[in-house]
Design a protein around this motif. Structure first.
Motif, mmCIF file in Angstrom:
data_model
loop_
_atom_site.group_PDB
_atom_site.id
_atom_site.type_symbol
_atom_site.label_atom_id
_atom_site.label_comp_id
_atom_site.label_asym_id
_atom_site.label_seq_id
_atom_site.Cartn_x
_atom_site.Cartn_y
_atom_site.Cartn_z
ATOM 1 N N ASP A 76 1.814 -9.018 -6.815
ATOM 2 C CA ASP A 76 2.040 -7.582 -6.910
ATOM 3 C C ASP A 76 1.097 -6.858 -5.959
ATOM 4 O O ASP A 76 -0.108 -6.790 -6.193
ATOM 5 N N PRO A 77 1.648 -6.314 -4.865
ATOM 6 C CA PRO A 77 0.767 -5.725 -3.847
ATOM 7 C C PRO A 77 0.083 -4.441 -4.309
ATOM 8 O O PRO A 77 -0.975 -4.089 -3.779
ATOM 9 N N LEU A 78 0.663 -3.739 -5.278
ATOM 10 C CA LEU A 78 0.036 -2.494 -5.732
ATOM 11 C C LEU A 78 -1.063 -2.789 -6.752
ATOM 12 O O LEU A 78 -2.170 -2.266 -6.667
ATOM 13 N N ASP A 79 -0.753 -3.656 -7.708
ATOM 14 C CA ASP A 79 -1.792 -4.027 -8.681
ATOM 15 C C ASP A 79 -2.796 -5.009 -8.085
ATOM 16 O O ASP A 79 -3.841 -5.272 -8.678
ATOM 17 N N GLU A 80 -2.443 -5.584 -6.925
ATOM 18 C CA GLU A 80 -3.339 -6.542 -6.266
ATOM 19 C C GLU A 80 -3.640 -7.741 -7.173
ATOM 20 O O GLU A 80 -4.790 -8.140 -7.362
ATOM 21 N N HIS A 96 0.481 -8.629 2.767
ATOM 22 C CA HIS A 96 0.435 -7.312 2.126
ATOM 23 C C HIS A 96 -0.886 -6.593 2.411
ATOM 24 O O HIS A 96 -1.255 -5.676 1.693
ATOM 25 N N LEU A 133 -3.741 -7.898 2.013
ATOM 26 C CA LEU A 133 -4.690 -8.319 0.969
ATOM 27 C C LEU A 133 -5.295 -9.666 1.333
ATOM 28 O O LEU A 133 -4.855 -10.336 2.274
ATOM 29 N N VAL A 166 -10.759 -14.236 -11.098
ATOM 30 C CA VAL A 166 -9.829 -14.685 -12.145
ATOM 31 C C VAL A 166 -9.733 -13.630 -13.247
ATOM 32 O O VAL A 166 -10.717 -13.335 -13.918
ATOM 33 N N VAL A 170 -7.367 -4.961 -14.364
ATOM 34 C CA VAL A 170 -8.669 -5.186 -13.722
ATOM 35 C C VAL A 170 -9.785 -5.216 -14.764
ATOM 36 O O VAL A 170 -10.709 -6.009 -14.678
ATOM 37 N N PRO A 186 -8.283 -5.834 -0.925
ATOM 38 C CA PRO A 186 -7.870 -5.363 0.398
ATOM 39 C C PRO A 186 -8.489 -6.243 1.485
ATOM 40 O O PRO A 186 -9.670 -6.592 1.409
ATOM 41 N N THR A 214 -14.631 -0.754 6.963
ATOM 42 C CA THR A 214 -14.689 0.454 7.790
ATOM 43 C C THR A 214 -16.057 0.650 8.434
ATOM 44 O O THR A 214 -16.154 1.255 9.491
#
Lengths: 459, 459
Positions: B106-110, B130, B132, B169, B189, B220, B289
Motif C-alpha cells: 500500500d503506497p499511501l499507508d507505506e 512507489h 519507497l 515490523v 504505524v 520514503p 532533502t
C-alpha cells in the motif's frame, strides 16, 4: 506467620513497614495516589502506599507482595488516561516518582541512564544542553514520568518522524514479580543477543515487572524547525491534504489536524476566532538541515485545497500557530469532563475515521471534539459531558464504544498511544482475538505466577 | 499409534507425508538444507525436509512436531552466519523460501504484507516503484529472505539512520509450536493494545514460533544520496573522525570504517591500491532533502584528520567509493575460510575495539580483518584461516573468544545484528547473566513447552 501465605491487611502493612521506609496508610495520601487522569474512580481501596526511593525498596515490596499474594499497582505521575494506575482493592500502591535522578547522560554515545521518576520534559531539557533531544513527547510530558511513558509506550507529536517510546528504549532494569532484578537490552544502539525482553516490558502497563531504570536513546536536536498552518473548508479536505503529504513522500516532524468542534471549543475558551477561518486546521512542521526545502513543499501540498495557509516567520509566530493544538484538551476540559479516546487507523482511512466520529456524535447526541496526529493516523476523539454528573452518562459510553468499533472496522486499533489500562479491557479482546489473549496470559503467568502485578489491567 | 507419543523417524516421515505435500528425504536435498553461511557443519542429521507452500503446511508440520516431540529447524535462504539454521539430529527442516509472495503493498499507508520467503532486495525493489524503500539492508539482502531477517532482527548499512528490522515490523503472522496461528501487532504505524508480541518474535531465531507473514513498514526513498570517502593514517584517526561526526550531531545514512588489514586483502583480491592511500578508510553517505548540506558537513569533519577525502560527483563515482566496502567480505573469502564476527560497542569505544582486535590478532597470530558500521559501533572482525583445514584451528577459536570478551569489557554485546545461533550460545550467558537466561527460558517454555522449535539455538 510464614512468608508464603496470605496475611491480613494489617499484617501486610506491618511487614511492609519492617522492610521498606516510605510506607504510608494515611487516607489522604492513599486517596491522592489512587487515581490518574482518566477521570475514572479507583475500583478499590489500597492498603498502603510505598514511596520507593531505591531499587531495594521496590525489590522488598515485590518480594513481600509475591509471598503474600498482595496486588501491587505501580505508578509514576499518575498522568495516564486509560486507568492503568488506578488503585485496586487491597493493593499496595508503589509510587516510583521519587526515584527521579538522571544517573548519566553520555553526549557522544547519545544515551541517558535514568531512574523511572524522571519527568519526561526534564530529560529532554538535560539533553538539550548537549544539542540532543529525548524524542518522545507525550502531551503530558511536562509532568509525566519516563517510567510511566515506558509502561504505556507513550507517543506524542514528534513520533511521526522519530518513533514512539519503544524506539527510544535501549535497555531496562526491571524488578520482577518475585523481587528479582532483571537487566534487559544493552547500552549500545544495536544488539540481538537473546530475546527482546526490553520491548516486552515496554507498553506492558506494569503487569510484567516494575521498571526501576532505563537506558534511553537520545537523538541530535534539530537546529531548525519550521512551522506551517493551513485552514480547510472541512475535515475531509484537511484529511485529504494530510494524505497528499504522505503521497508526496514528505516527512514532516509534526502533522496535526483539528476538526471544527475542536476549533469552536478553543475559540470559546480562549477568545480566538479559529472556526471563522475554516472548518478544520492542519499544523505541520519540518526540521533538520532540509527544513526550509521541506516546509516549502509542505506549504505547496497543503495549500492546494486549503482556504488559507501560512508559514511562521519566527518562533513567536510558530508558537501562535501551535496554540490551538496545545490548548485543545485544556479548552475542552474547561467546559466539562472529558473521556480522552485514542484510536489509530491506517492513515489512508483518516478521513473516514473523522467522518465516522462525527456520525457517532450526531447519532448519540454527545459532544465529541476530534484532533489527530494525522501523520500516524492517530485520532483523539474527546467525548465530553457535564462535569457535575456523578456517573458517565449512557450515551457517552455508547459513543465511546462506537468509536472503538469504528477503529477496528477501519483496520485500526483501540489505542494508539495511551494503553488499555482499565477502561479498554473488553475491547482488547475484540481487537487481538483469543489466540493473542491466550499467549499474553501465558507470558503473564510465566513472569508473574501469582498475578500480583497490576491485576485487572491491560491484559 | 497415538498422536501424543514419540515415534520412529520412519513413522514421523510417514505421518508428515500424509499431512503435508513437499516432504523430502532425499539425502542431497537434506544436505543442501542442513547448513548456512556460518561455515560450520550441521550438528546432526535431519529426518526430513518440508518445503512449505502455505500457512497450513506450516501448521500441520508444527502440530505433528508438537505431538511427537520432533525438533523443527525453520529456515529461509540459509544466509545466516551464526548457525541458527543448521540442521540438528532428528529434526524436520522447515523451508519457508517457497512462500515468496508480496501479498500487498500500500503506497499511501507505506505498508507491505509479505510471506516469509520474499527476498529482502525484492521487497526493496517493489517499494522503489512507489518512491519507497524497505530500509533494513543486510549485506546478504540480495538473497536473504525477510523471514530470516525477522528471525535474526537483521541490520545493515542504512540502519544507522533508519533502524534495524525490528523498527520495520508492524505485525506478524506466526505459527506457534503447537500449530496455532497467532497474529501480532497491527497494520497501523502506532498501537499499544496488549503486550508487544511482535518484538518478542523478532530476533527470536525460530525458537518461539515460525513467521509465516509480516506487515512491514516502508519509508520514503530519499531522492538524493551523496557519498564521501576519506583515508586516514590509521584506524584510530579514522575512529576519532567517526566520533567527531557524532559529536557534531551529523546523521549520516551510512558510516562505514575499514581497517588496514581489510584494505590490503581487498587490494590483493581486486588489484586495487587502497592500502597505499592510507591505513584506514571511512565511507559516509547523507540522504534526503538536506543531503547536500549534510555531506559538506561530513566532508569537513572527516577531512580534518584525513590524509585524503573526496566527494563523489556522480553515481558511478559513488559506487566506486563503496566498492571496497562491498567487496571486503568476498575478498577475504577468496583467500580462506572466514569466521564472520559481529560485536557492537558503545560508539565512543570504537577505537578501543579496533585496537583490541589488532592486539588479539598479534597475540594469536591469526589473520583478522575488521570493518565496522561505525555510526552504530557495530564492528565485524573477520577471522580467516586456511580453507583446506578440516577443523577450525585452536588459535582461531581463541581469537574469536577474545573478541567476544573484548566486546563485553567495552560495555558492548557479542552480536550486533547476526544473532546468537549455535556459535555464540556460551557467550549469551556471559553477556546477559543468569536472571535474563532464566526469564528467557520461562518465556520459551510458555510458548513451546516441548521445546521443539529450533532446540539448541539462540537461548
Amino acid at each position: 506467620m510464614t512468608v508464603t501465605e496470605p496475611a491480613s491487611d494489617q499484617a501486610i502493612v506491618a511487614l511492609l513497614r519492617a522492610r521498606v521506609p516510605g510506607v504510608s496508610t494515611d487516607p489522604a495520601a492513599l486517596a491522592a495516589h489512587a487515581t490518574d487522569r482518566s477521570g475514572a474512580g479507583a475500583p478499590g481501596r489500597p492498603v498502603a502506599l510505598v514511596r520507593a526511593t531505591s531499587v531495594a525498596d521496590v525489590q522488598e515490596t515485590m518480594r513481600l507482595a509475591h509471598a503474600h499474594r498482595v496486588p501491587v499497582v505501580p505508578r509514576g505521575a499518575g498522568s495516564g488516561v486509560a486507568g492503568g494506575a488506578l488503585a485496586t482493592e487491597g493493593a499496595i500502591v508503589l509510587d516510583l516518582s521519587a526515584m527521579d535522578r538522571i544517573l548519566s547522560l553520555d553526549p557522544l554515545d547519545e544515551v541517558a541512564v535514568v531512574e523511572p521518576g524522571v519527568v519526561t520534559a526534564g530529560l529532554d531539557a538535560a539533553a538539550r544542553e548537549h544539542g540532543l533531544m529525548y524524542a518522545p513527547d507525550p502531551a503530558s510530558g511536562a509532568f509525566s514520568t519516563l517510567g510511566g511513558n515506558i509502561a504505556t509506550n507513550a507517543g506524542g507529536m514528534r513520533c511521526v518522524k522519530y518513533g514512539v517510546t519503544r524506539e527510544a528504549v535501549l535497555g531496562l532494569d526491571v524488578v520482577l514479580a518475585d523481587g528479582r532484578l532483571l537487566r534487559t537490552g544493552r547500552r549500545t544502539v544495536k544488539g540481538v543477543a537473546g530475546l527482546d525482553l526490553t520491548s516486552l516490558f515496554v507498553g506492558s502497563e506494569g503487569t510484567l515487572g516494575v521498571v526501576v531504570g532505563a537506558a534511553l536513546r537520545l537523538r541530535p536536536r534539530p537546529q531548525t524547525t519550521l512551522t506551517v498552518a493551513a485552514g480547510f473548508a472541512d475535515v475531509e479536505d484537511a484529511a485529504a491534504a494530510c494524505s497528499a503529504v504522505a503521497r508526496e513522500r514528505l516527512q514532516p516532524s509534526l502533522l496535526e489536524l483539528l476538526d471544527r468542534a475542536t476549533l469552536e471549543v478553543v475559540d470559546r475558551a480562549q477568545g480566538t476566532d479559529l472556526a471563522s477561518r475554516g472548518g478544520a486546521l492542519v499544523i505541520a512542521q519540518a526540521d533538520g538541515t532540509g527544513a526550509h526545502e521541506e516546509v516549502e513543499a509542505l506549504l505547496a501540498v497543503l495549500g492546494k485545497e486549503a482556504t488559507w495557509s501560512e508559514l511562521a516567520l519566527d518562533e513567536a509566530h510558530a508558537a501562535e500557530l501551535l496554540t490551538a493544538r496545545r490548548l485543545a484538551l485544556p479548552s475542552i476540559e474547561t467546559f466539562g469532563r472529558a473521556l480522552i479516546e485514542d484510536i489509530c487507523v491506517p492513515r489512508s482511512r483518516l478521513a473516514e475515521a473523522f467522518r465516522g466520529v462525527e456520525a457517532i456524535a450526531a447519532r448519540t447526541g454527545v459532544a465529541i471534539c476530534s484532533f489527530a496526529h494525522a501523520g500516524d493516523g492517530n485520532l483523539h476523539p474527546i467525548v465530553s459531558f457535564d462535569a457535575g454528573l456523578a456517573e458517565v452518562p449512557a450515551p457517552v459510553l455508547e459513543a465511546a464504544d462506537a468509536i472503538f468499533a469504528l477503529a477496528l472496522e477501519l483496520g485500526g486499533t483501540v489505542t494508539g498511544e495511551h494503553g488499555i489500562g482499565l477502561l479498554k479491557r473488553d475491547w482488547l479482546a475484540r481487537e487481538v482475538g483469543p489466540e493473542s489473549l491466550a499467549v499474553q496470559a501465558d507470558l503473564k503467568r510465566a513472569l508473574d505466577p501469582h498475578l500480583v502485578l497490576n491485576p485487572g489491567k491491560a491484559l
